[in-house]
Write an enzyme that holds these catalytic residues in place. Structure first.
Site, PDB file in Angstrom:
ATOM      1  N   ASP A   9       0.827  -1.192   0.000  1.00 24.69           N
ATOM      2  CA  ASP A   9       0.000   0.000   0.000  1.00 24.69           C
ATOM      3  C   ASP A   9       0.879   1.266   0.000  1.00 24.69           C
ATOM      4  O   ASP A   9       1.692   1.437  -0.900  1.00 24.69           O
ATOM      5  CB  ASP A   9      -0.956  -0.074   1.205  1.00 24.69           C
ATOM      6  CG  ASP A   9      -2.031   0.988   1.214  1.00 24.69           C
ATOM      7  OD1 ASP A   9      -3.085   0.770   0.578  1.00 24.69           O
ATOM      8  OD2 ASP A   9      -1.820   2.025   1.869  1.00 24.69           O
ATOM      9  N   ARG A  10       0.765   2.130   1.004  1.00 22.27           N
ATOM     10  CA  ARG A  10       1.588   3.341   1.026  1.00 22.27           C
ATOM     11  C   ARG A  10       3.073   2.984   1.018  1.00 22.27           C
ATOM     12  O   ARG A  10       3.884   3.632   0.350  1.00 22.27           O
ATOM     13  CB  ARG A  10       1.287   4.191   2.276  1.00 22.27           C
ATOM     14  CG  ARG A  10      -0.172   4.540   2.488  1.00 22.27           C
ATOM     15  CD  ARG A  10      -0.807   5.212   1.302  1.00 22.27           C
ATOM     16  NE  ARG A  10      -0.217   6.528   1.022  1.00 22.27           N
ATOM     17  CZ  ARG A  10      -0.494   7.233  -0.079  1.00 22.27           C
ATOM     18  NH1 ARG A  10      -1.303   6.749  -0.997  1.00 22.27           N
ATOM     19  NH2 ARG A  10       0.049   8.416  -0.262  1.00 22.27           N
ATOM     20  N   HIS A  61     -11.139   8.361  -0.437  1.00 22.24           N
ATOM     21  CA  HIS A  61     -10.200   8.930   0.530  1.00 22.24           C
ATOM     22  C   HIS A  61      -9.018   9.595  -0.164  1.00 22.24           C
ATOM     23  O   HIS A  61      -8.423  10.537   0.365  1.00 22.24           O
ATOM     24  CB  HIS A  61      -9.716   7.850   1.499  1.00 22.24           C
ATOM     25  CG  HIS A  61      -9.007   6.706   0.840  1.00 22.24           C
ATOM     26  ND1 HIS A  61      -9.613   5.877  -0.081  1.00 22.24           N
ATOM     27  CD2 HIS A  61      -7.732   6.247   0.973  1.00 22.24           C
ATOM     28  CE1 HIS A  61      -8.747   4.975  -0.484  1.00 22.24           C
ATOM     29  NE2 HIS A  61      -7.606   5.176   0.123  1.00 22.24           N
ATOM     30  N   TYR A 106      -0.835  11.505   1.843  1.00 23.15           N
ATOM     31  CA  TYR A 106      -1.763  11.347   0.723  1.00 23.15           C
ATOM     32  C   TYR A 106      -1.795  12.576  -0.173  1.00 23.15           C
ATOM     33  O   TYR A 106      -1.905  12.462  -1.409  1.00 23.15           O
ATOM     34  CB  TYR A 106      -3.167  11.037   1.252  1.00 23.15           C
ATOM     35  CG  TYR A 106      -3.400   9.564   1.489  1.00 23.15           C
ATOM     36  CD1 TYR A 106      -3.992   8.770   0.512  1.00 23.15           C
ATOM     37  CD2 TYR A 106      -3.019   8.967   2.685  1.00 23.15           C
ATOM     38  CE1 TYR A 106      -4.217   7.422   0.727  1.00 23.15           C
ATOM     39  CE2 TYR A 106      -3.243   7.615   2.912  1.00 23.15           C
ATOM     40  CZ  TYR A 106      -3.841   6.843   1.925  1.00 23.15           C
ATOM     41  OH  TYR A 106      -4.047   5.510   2.134  1.00 23.15           O
ATOM     42  N   HIS A 146      -7.002  -7.075   0.726  1.00 20.78           N
ATOM     43  CA  HIS A 146      -5.961  -6.049   0.666  1.00 20.78           C
ATOM     44  C   HIS A 146      -4.887  -6.265   1.737  1.00 20.78           C
ATOM     45  O   HIS A 146      -3.701  -6.049   1.485  1.00 20.78           O
ATOM     46  CB  HIS A 146      -6.605  -4.673   0.837  1.00 20.78           C
ATOM     47  CG  HIS A 146      -5.634  -3.534   0.805  1.00 20.78           C
ATOM     48  ND1 HIS A 146      -4.904  -3.197  -0.302  1.00 20.78           N
ATOM     49  CD2 HIS A 146      -5.275  -2.640   1.776  1.00 20.78           C
ATOM     50  CE1 HIS A 146      -4.139  -2.148  -0.036  1.00 20.78           C
ATOM     51  NE2 HIS A 146      -4.342  -1.792   1.227  1.00 20.78           N
TER      52      HIS A 146
END
Length: 292
Positions: free
Chosen positions: A107-108, A152, A212, A272
């Site tokens: 992910d990030r 988001h 983000y 996920h």
């Protein structure tokens, strides 16, 4: 009491620009760095890290702005650029005495790993990515009503003020909604771990939003410059993604091939949070990556 990774020690290590990163370290052998995703901390790697530590030195930092790591104020766009966060990783691993290492992100953390692989090809020997597409491609494939799943991303891309206030006022509900929606097996994130994620995220709202926001601005610019220059990964790359089938709306493997000539693209039935839902599968994928 915050859960930990059994047998791992903790240290605060120097990243870039004076940032200190809280890091769990265990095992011995060639180094493998594991970078966590949202809304998590290094704890998401607890199962995979224990499996890899029988053969490798496993290094699991909290990214800048997350967990117990420093959370510098976002005084400029580059503070939470993935370029800065990638430099953190190179610096902290060097502080442990390693000048080359394998790098896997979720992910990030996968976006940080992506940037590290492009910026530091002489340092990153192998690159693993769990369940993302590159930032530039992500914005290109999000469109129409299917983009609602990434609401988001758009919320936290807004100018400072509104997103921070909205999220801080409902932090547990906001962050908890992703843990609920993205897990195929909720039991993979037990109550104690979930509580640790929510505490850490609620305490880091401004820096998470800044992370983000960078991905809607400076990170896109960095990716675009590399794409225009024809930059590709010099090391072997493994990508593991959820099997969404036709619902995905684009060919993720094709997206990744543009960046990674030496690519192993895999699909998983896990959700996920695959490192927690299917740790044996993910650990084996990493072992096979390291053998290439």
């Amino acid at each position: 009491m915050t859960p930990g990774i059994p047998g791992f020690r903790h240290a605060r290590l120097p990243g870039a620009d004076g940032v200190q990163l809280s890091t769990a370290i265990g095992g011995s052998g060639s180094p493998v760095v594991l970078l966590h995703g949202f809304p998590q901390t290094h704890l998401m790697w607890r199962h995979v890290a224990a499996r890899l530590a029988t053969e490798h030195t496993v290094i699991c930092p909290d990214l800048r702005g997350y967990g117990a790591s420093d959370k510098p104020a976002a005084t400029s766009p580059d503070v939470y650029a993935k370029r800065a966060m990638a430099a953190d990783v190179v610096s902290l691993v060097a502080a442990l005495g390693h000048d080359r290492f394998a790098l896997v992100g979720h992910d990030r953390g996968a976006l940080v790993a992506f940037r590290a692989g492009l910026d530091h090809p002489e340092t990153v020997t192998h690159l693993g990515v769990l369940d993302v597409v590159p930032t530039l491609d992500m914005w290109n494939v999000l469109h129409g009503v299917s983009a609602a799943v990434g609401y988001h991303l758009f919320l936290m891309a807004q100018p400072p003020g509104l997103p921070e206030t909205m999220i801080a006022n409902s932090a547990d509900v906001f962050f908890g909604s992703f843990l609920d929606a993205w897990a195929c097996d909720p039991a993979a994130i037990p109550d104690g771990v979930r509580a640790a994620y929510l505490r850490a995220s609620a305490a880091a709202v401004p820096s998470i939003v800044a992370d983000y926001r960078a991905s809607a601005g400076i990170d896109v610019a960095h990716d675009q410059a590399d794409f225009d220059a024809g930059s590709q990964f010099a090391m072997p790359v493994t990508v593991v993604q959820q099997d969404w089938g036709a619902q995905l709306g684009y060919d993720a493997a094709q997206v990744w091939r543009a960046w990674a000539p030496d690519l192993d693209h895999r699909l998983t039935r896990a959700g996920h949070f695959m490192a927690e839902e299917a740790p044996d599968e993910i650990a084996e994928a990493i072992r096979e990556l390291l053998a290439r």
